[in-house]
Design a protein around this motif. Structure first.
Motif, mmCIF file in Angstrom:
data_model
loop_
_atom_site.group_PDB
_atom_site.id
_atom_site.type_symbol
_atom_site.label_atom_id
_atom_site.label_comp_id
_atom_site.label_asym_id
_atom_site.label_seq_id
_atom_site.Cartn_x
_atom_site.Cartn_y
_atom_site.Cartn_z
ATOM 1 N N ALA A 217 5.397 3.947 -4.141
ATOM 2 C CA ALA A 217 6.369 4.977 -4.526
ATOM 3 C C ALA A 217 7.565 5.029 -3.586
ATOM 4 C CB ALA A 217 5.684 6.338 -4.601
ATOM 5 N N LEU A 218 7.374 4.642 -2.328
ATOM 6 C CA LEU A 218 8.476 4.689 -1.378
ATOM 7 C C LEU A 218 9.167 3.334 -1.247
ATOM 8 C CD1 LEU A 218 6.612 6.732 1.348
ATOM 9 C CD2 LEU A 218 8.504 7.568 -0.015
ATOM 10 N N SER A 219 8.871 2.417 -2.158
ATOM 11 C CA SER A 219 9.398 1.045 -2.124
ATOM 12 C C SER A 219 9.321 0.411 -0.743
ATOM 13 C CB SER A 219 10.858 0.983 -2.581
ATOM 14 O OG SER A 219 11.106 1.897 -3.574
ATOM 15 N N PRO A 220 8.130 0.263 -0.193
ATOM 16 C CA PRO A 220 8.017 -0.372 1.118
ATOM 17 C C PRO A 220 8.355 -1.862 1.027
ATOM 18 C CG PRO A 220 5.844 -0.067 0.183
ATOM 19 C CD PRO A 220 6.805 0.570 -0.769
ATOM 20 N N ARG A 221 8.693 -2.427 2.167
ATOM 21 C CA ARG A 221 9.013 -3.855 2.195
ATOM 22 C C ARG A 221 7.759 -4.693 2.318
ATOM 23 N NH1 ARG A 221 13.993 -4.352 4.573
ATOM 24 N NH2 ARG A 221 13.869 -6.548 4.042
ATOM 25 N N LEU A 222 6.719 -4.088 2.898
ATOM 26 C CA LEU A 222 5.462 -4.816 3.106
ATOM 27 C C LEU A 222 4.305 -3.897 2.766
ATOM 28 C CD1 LEU A 222 3.704 -7.150 4.427
ATOM 29 C CD2 LEU A 222 3.932 -5.893 6.553
ATOM 30 N N ILE A 223 3.313 -4.442 2.058
ATOM 31 C CA ILE A 223 2.090 -3.681 1.834
ATOM 32 C C ILE A 223 0.937 -4.440 2.476
ATOM 33 C CG2 ILE A 223 0.499 -2.752 0.119
ATOM 34 C CD1 ILE A 223 2.692 -2.394 -1.734
ATOM 35 N N ILE A 224 0.171 -3.723 3.285
ATOM 36 C CA ILE A 224 -1.019 -4.315 3.887
ATOM 37 C C ILE A 224 -2.203 -3.928 3.021
ATOM 38 C CG2 ILE A 224 -2.469 -4.396 5.936
ATOM 39 C CD1 ILE A 224 0.009 -3.408 7.496
ATOM 40 N N MET A 225 -2.949 -4.896 2.548
ATOM 41 C CA MET A 225 -4.118 -4.586 1.731
ATOM 42 C C MET A 225 -5.360 -5.107 2.441
ATOM 43 S SD MET A 225 -2.825 -5.276 -2.078
ATOM 44 C CE MET A 225 -1.384 -4.396 -2.673
ATOM 45 N N ASP A 226 -6.182 -4.167 2.874
ATOM 46 C CA ASP A 226 -7.381 -4.521 3.633
ATOM 47 C C ASP A 226 -8.576 -4.457 2.688
ATOM 48 O OD1 ASP A 226 -9.274 -4.980 5.491
ATOM 49 O OD2 ASP A 226 -8.759 -3.316 6.814
ATOM 50 N N GLU A 227 -9.074 -5.589 2.267
ATOM 51 C CA GLU A 227 -10.195 -5.681 1.326
ATOM 52 C C GLU A 227 -10.008 -4.730 0.149
ATOM 53 O OE1 GLU A 227 -13.257 -7.390 2.074
ATOM 54 O OE2 GLU A 227 -13.100 -7.775 4.214
#
Lengths: 306, 276
Positions: free
Chosen positions: B169-179
Motif C-alpha cells: 500500500a505504501l509502494s515500497p521499493r523493496l519487499i522482504i519475504m521471509d518464508e
C-alpha cells in the motif's frame, strides 16, 4: 496379504453454532480405503480437505458420524473399557506434524521412550527396557552418544522427529499414522526422514498411513495414493500410476503446483496466465458430490461427480 | 547488472550470550538491484532471517550488528536516527514475515489495519486511505466486501494476500519475504507467487525472498544466494545455479529436492477445462 486397517464409507459432520442457528459442515463425505501389512497409503490433499479428520477418527480421538473402521478385523466401536482402549492404542500409533510440540520440553528423550514401554509393556524389567530403547534408537538412526539424557530443545528438528518415530514404534504398533511428519522439517532433511519411514514400514510389516499436502513426497513412502478434496477421495491408485497418468482435474492441479526448478514463474506467467481462475474452477468442480468410481486401469479409480 | 537499490557491505551480526557471542552473519556483502528478485536459501539457523532483519535495522538485543554497512541510495541506514529509520521502514522497505497470515491483528477488522499503516506513514485523509485500501484489495483479487471482515473469516491464502496488499500500500521499493508460503498448500502457494510476479511487473519493486525450499526459489527468483553457517557460499543467477552448481553444499541441497521425478513433465499443461 492381511488387511490391517479397513475404512468403509466414513462420514463426519461437525455442527457449529452460528448465533442462534446450528450449521452443519460435512468434513468427510464417504471415505473408503484399506491398508495391508507392509503397505503404505498416502492421503494427499490441501488443508481442510478432511485428511487429518480421517486420522483422528482412526485413532479413536473422536467418533465418526457414520461408516465403519476396523483394525485387523476388529471394528472400532466405542471403546468403553480401559483395557480395550489400551489394546487399541497399542495397535495404532501416530506421529504428528510438529516435532517440537509433540515432545514434552521438560522431559528427556529417555522419558519419552520409556513411558510407552512402562504403560504397554509392563512385563519388561528395567534392563530389558533399556535394551529395547537402545534398539529403537538404532532403528531410527539416532546414534549420537548421550542422546537419552538430552532434552527436546537440544535436538534438531530431524532428530526430534526421529524421537517421535521411536516413541511411536516402542509399543510395536501394527498401524502407524504419520500426519505431515516432514512438513516442518527443512527440505534438505525431508528425504532422509521419508526414507526412514519407508524402511521401517518394510522391515516391520507396518501398515502406514502417510498424510501429506505434498504429492511430490508421496512416491518416496507410499505404494498407493488417495487424493482427497472437500471430504471425498477424488482419485485413488498405485502411486506410480496416479502420478504418471493423473485423471482427475484436481490431481492434475496438485501436480502442476509442485515446485519445479525447470519452469520459472516468468515462463509460467506467459504460459498459464489464467492459472488462478482455472484453479478456482477446478476447485469448484471438485467440490461436487460424487456418484461412483470409474475404473481407469488396474488399481486406479477416479471419482465421477455430478 | 542494474543499479543496486540496497548494498550490504561486510555485514556481521552477533548474538551476545553472557561473555560469549555467536556470529550469525559473517562478513556478508550483497547487492539487491532495482526490480530484482533475489533469493536467499539455506537451512534453519543459517542466518538468512537474521540478515533480512538487518536490512531494516530491526535487531533487538541480544543481537547486534557489529560491523558493516547497509547502503540505501549510498547512505548507511545503520547510522540513521530512529525517526528517520521509522520513516524508511514500510515506506521504502516492507516485510512479510514468516507465517505472515498470523501477523494480522485478530481483533481488528482488515480496513482498520490498512488505515493504521496509511495513517502512520502518509498524510492521507480517511477517505483517501479507504480508497487506497480498496485499490490494493482489487490488486490482489480479493472482493472489496472482505475489507470489513475480521482475519479469522478469511482463508490462510487470502490472509497472506491481504498482508502482501498492506505491505504494497505504501509502494515500497523493496519487499522482504521471509518464508511467505511455508504454511500454505502447494496450489495456494503457486497462486500467490504467480500473483507477486504479476504485481511486480505492474508496480516494479524488488523482492528479497527467503526460504529453505530451493526448488521453489529456483522457480521464483532471478538470482539466488546459498547461505551456510552465516556465510553466502554461492551466489548465481537461477539457471547457472541449477545447471552448474559449484559449491558442494549447493549440490547437496539440489539433490535433496523432493519430487525430482516430476520436473519438466508434459502433463503440466494444459490444465483440463471444467465447467463450473
Amino acid at each position: 496379504m492381511s488387511v490391517l486397517l479397513s475404512v468403509q464409507n466414513l462420514h463426519k459432520t461437525f455442527l457449529q453454532r452460528q448465533g442462534l442457528k446450528q450449521v452443519s459442515f460435512d468434513a468427510l463425505r464417504g471415505i473408503s480405503f484399506s491398508v495391508e501389512a507392509g503397505q503404505a497409503l498416502a492421503l494427499v490433499g490441501e488443508s481442510g480437505c478432511g485428511k487429518s479428520t480421517t486420522a483422528r477418527l482412526i485413532t479413536g480421538m473422536m467418533p465418526a458420524s457414520s461408516g465403519s473402521i476396523s483394525i485387523q478385523g476388529t471394528p472400532l466401536v466405542n471403546l468403553k473399557k480401559r483395557r480395550q482402549r489400551m489394546i487399541y492404542r497399542r495397535a495404532v500409533q501416530m506421529v504428528f506434524q510438529d516435532p517440537f510440540g509433540s515432545l514434552n520440553p521438560t522431559r528427556t528423550v529417555r522419558h519419552h521412550l520409556e513411558r510407552p514401554l512402562r504403560l504397554h509393556r509392563s512385563e519388561l524389567s528395567k534392563v530389558q527396557r533399556l535394551h529395547r530403547i537402545n534398539a529403537l534408537l538404532e532403528r531410527v538412526e539416532l546414534t549420537e552418544t548421550d542422546i537419552l539424557s538430552k532434552y527436546p530443545h537440544q535436538l534438531s528438528g530431524g532428530q526430534r522427529q526421529r524421537v517421535n518415530l521411536a516413541r511411536a514404534l516402542a509399543v510395536e504398533p501394527s498401524i502407524l499414522i504419520a500426519d505431515e511428519p516432514t512438513s516442518m522439517l527443512d527440505v534438505s532433511i525431508r528425504l532422509d526422514v521419508l526414507k526412514l519411514f519407508r524402511q521401517l514400514k518394510e522391515q516391520q510389516q507396518l501398515g502406514l498411513l502417510y498424510i501429506t499436502h505434498d504429492i511430490a513426497t508421496a512416491q518416496y513412502v507410499a505404494d498407493e495414493t488417495a487424493v482427497m478434496y472437500s471430504g471425498q477421495i477424488v482419485e485413488f491408485g498405485s502411486t506410480e500410476q496416479l502420478i504418471n497418468h493423473p485423471q482427475h482435474p484436481y490431481t492434475r492441479l496438485l501436480l502442476s503446483s509442485v515446485p519445479d526448478p525447470t519452469r520459472s514463474y516468468q515462463a509460467l506467467l506467459e504460459q498459464e496466465e489464467d492459472f488462478r481462475h482455472q484453479a478456482d474452477r477446478i476447485r469448484q468442480f471438485s467440490r461436487r458430490p460424487g456418484k461412483e468410481y470409474r475404473k481407469h486401469a488396474d488399481n486406479h479409480f477416479v471419482l465421477l461427480q455430478e | 547488472m542494474k543499479q543496486p537499490l540496497i548494498s550490504i557491505r561486510n555485514l556481521c551480526v552477533d548474538y551476545v550470550t553472557g561473555d560469549q557471542f555467536f556470529r550469525a552473519v559473517k562478513d556478508v556483502s550483497l547487492d539487491i538491484a532495482e526490480s530484482e528478485i533475489l533469493g536467499l536459501a539455506g537451512e534453519s539457523g543459517c542466518g538468512k532471517s537474521t540478515l533480512a532483519f538487518s536490512l531494516l535495522n530491526l535487531h533487538q538485543p541480544p543481537a547486534y550488528i557489529t560491523q558493516g554497512q547497509i547502503l540505501f541510495q549510498n547512505d548507511d541506514i545503520l547510522k540513521w536516527p530512529l525517526n528517520q529509520l521509522n520513516r524508511f521502514r514500510w515506506s521504502q522497505v516492507g516485510m512479510v514475515f514468516q507465517s505472515a497470515m498470523n501477523s494480522l491483528n485478530p481483533v481488528a477488522r482488515i480496513d482498520k489495519q490498512f488505515l493504521d499503516v496509511l495513517a502512520r506513514h502518509t498524510t492521507m485523509s480517511k477517505d483517501q486511505a479507504i480508497s487506497r485500501a480498496e485499490e490494493m484489495m482489487a490488486l490482489v483479487d480479493i472482493p472489496l466486501s472482505r475489507l470489513y471482515d475480521y482475519p479469522h473469516q478469511c482463508s490462510g491464502g487470502m490472509r497472506q494476500r491481504i498482508v502482501i496488499a498492506i505491505c504494497l500500500a505504501l509502494s515500497p521499493r523493496l519487499i522482504i519475504m521471509d518464508e511467505p508460503t511455508t504454511a500454505l498448500d502447494v496450489v495456494v502457494q503457486r497462486e500467490i507467487l504467480q500473483q507477486i510476479h504479476e504485481l511486480k511487473q505492474k508496480l516494479d519493486f524488488s523482492v528479497l525472498f527467503i526460504t529453505h525450499d530451493l526448488a521453489l526459489m529456483l522457480q521464483f527468483c532471478d538470482r539466488i544466494g546459498i547461505m551456510k553457517d552465516g556465510e553466502i557460499v554461492e551466489l548465481k543467477d537461477r539457471a547457472t545455479l541449477y545447471e552448474k552448481p559449484e559449491h558442494s553444499y549447493t549440490r547437496q541441497l539440489l539433490e535433496a529436492i523432493p519430487g525430482r521425478h516430476l520436473f519438466g513433465r508434459t502433463w503440466h499443461e494444459p490444465l483440463p477445462e471444467v465447467s463450473p
